[in-house]
Enzyme design. Structure first.
Site, mmCIF file in Angstrom:
data_model
loop_
_atom_site.group_PDB
_atom_site.id
_atom_site.type_symbol
_atom_site.label_atom_id
_atom_site.label_comp_id
_atom_site.label_asym_id
_atom_site.label_seq_id
_atom_site.Cartn_x
_atom_site.Cartn_y
_atom_site.Cartn_z
ATOM 1 C CG ASP A 148 61.535 31.530 54.357
ATOM 2 O OD1 ASP A 148 61.791 30.500 55.000
ATOM 3 O OD2 ASP A 148 61.310 31.525 53.147
ATOM 4 C CG ASP A 278 68.724 23.779 35.678
ATOM 5 O OD1 ASP A 278 69.612 23.254 36.394
ATOM 6 O OD2 ASP A 278 67.594 23.290 35.524
#
Length: 422
Positions: A148, A278
């Protein structure tokens, strides 16, 4: 047996995403995607192929990765002929200054990845465990690592430097940037923009960051030395005054482990709301704490867009990607509203529809939604690295069985190059 199947792993802190690709001359062709989610109840492996989703129960202890993989791949063997595996590619979060491109996994590479684990404690250990487990399960199949951090190796030294003693920079205390596989994919999807367009890409998921891209290269990123930096995330704090750390470990007497746990697992949207990480649940909640967490998230995103625009000397387009960026029009609208002073003007209907372009024709900053595909980058890099090893006759001899299908593919794919195997 022809080896013409590519398998990719995208390992998160609590999930393992799988990708299956056919090895073809032009480019790897996607066949199916899957996931092993350690938060699942009941615990299972899921596979989506040709629009249909299949699931297989896993009864193994989630803490025993080798047993989990054994059971998962015994089930997956009913969907794919796994004896045709040509190469296995892994996403690895941190490559430091050691890896500026994909690498073939060897004992030495594993040791180098392990040495960087302290810089990405949520992800690196899981990637290493998966690599080791798959080497045990498929010892004859070459494996590769895609990093990454590699995409951000093009960041100028000034961008990478902290205002700390110079010796620390030479010891690796610098800004690395992350989510590079996602940004590499996005950079390849900007063909309708000018070649030198100044683009900020916002990878918004449980982990979230932004990247300044110009000419297909990373110029700057919101994440720096670790995956804690930048904007608030699901459970991570984002950028923080270092004085807070000194206070927590000094006046408040907290241990390093306590502070680390808080910053990685108890902060961000979860910390501010006090009850939920969330974004979907927060958006649906009427609680004022949920609204505050959302507002802070969008404020920091907009502020980082402006900072990254400064690094490039302007901005032509803002790209939303990843789970939140692709699927939460309410978040996109809030961010765009905070960037109206830059000339960003949202088209509400296009935004709700999730169109590629969600800005009005009059907007001075194009607002785009582009789904990311990290797995396709892992597959491409896996092929390029595995193909590169064929230049070594002795290596080719050792890997002939596993790379039989690669030879024909590489002959017809001149654009595939060997990765930088630093």
């Amino acid at each position: 047996m022809t080896r013409d199947l590519i398998l990719t792993f995208n390992t998160g802190s609590s999930t393992i995403k799988l990708g299956f690709y056919a090895l073809e001359a032009a480019a790897p062709r996607p066949l199916a995607s899957g996931v092993i989610d350690f938060r699942d109840e009941p615990f299972e492996v899921r596979l989506t192929r040709e629009g249909k989703t299949f699931s297989g129960p896993i009864t193994a202890d989630p803490g025993d990765l080798t047993a989990v993989l054994n059971q998962a791949f015994a089930w997956l063997a009913g969907h794919f002929n796994l004896s045709r595996l040509a190469v296995i590619g892994h996403r690895v979060v941190h490559g430091g200054d050691v890896f500026t491109g994909p690498a073939r996994i060897t004992d030495q590479v594993i040791a180098q990845i392990d040495a960087l684990a302290r810089l990405a404690p949520l992800h690196q250990p899981q990637s290493l465990a998966l690599i080791r487990a798959m080497r045990g399960l498929y010892p004859d199949v070459p494996q590769t690592a895609s990093f990454d951090t590699a995409f951000h190796a093009t960041n100028p030294p000034l961008i990478r430097r902290f205002a700390l003693p110079r010796a620390l920079y030479d010891q690796g205390i610098k800004r690395y940037g992350f989510h590079g596989l996602s940004y590499r994919y996005i950079a390849g999807q900007l063909g309708d923009l000018a070649t030198d367009a100044k683009v900020v890409a916002a990878h918004l998921g449980s982990g979230a960051s932004l990247c300044a891209i110009r000419g297909g290269k990373s110029i700057d990123s919101s994440m720096g030395f670790s995956t804690l930096d930048g904007i608030p995330m699901a459970t991570r704090s984002g950028a923080l005054d270092p004085g807070v750390i000194l206070h927590l470990m000094g006046e408040m007497g907290q241990s390093l482990k306590q502070v680390e746990t808080m910053l990685y697992r108890e902060s961000g949207l979860l910390g501010v709301s006090g009850f939920e990480a969330d974004i979907r649940e927060l958006m649906a909640s009427a609680r004022p704490e949920a609204a505050e967490a959302i507002d802070l998230f969008c404020l920091r995103i907009a502020g980082e867009v402006a900072r990254l625009a400064t690094s490039m000397g302007g901005i032509d387009a803002l790209v939303f990607t990843a789970g939140i960026g692709e699927h939460q029009p309410g978040i996109r609208a809030r961010v765009a509203a905070r960037l109206a002073w830059l000339g960003a003007e949202l088209d509400p209907d296009a935004n709700e529809a999730g169109s590629r372009r969600i800005s009005t024709a009059a907007s001075r900053v194009q607002l785009l939604v582009i789904p990311t595909d990290e797995e396709s980058i892992i597959a491409q890099e896996a092929v390029s690295v595995a193909a590169g090893t064929l230049g070594n006759a002795r290596q080719a001899a050792r890997d002939r069985g596993a790379l039989q299908g690669l030879q024909a593919a590489v002959r017809g794919a001149g654009q595939l190059r060997a990765g930088d195997m630093t």
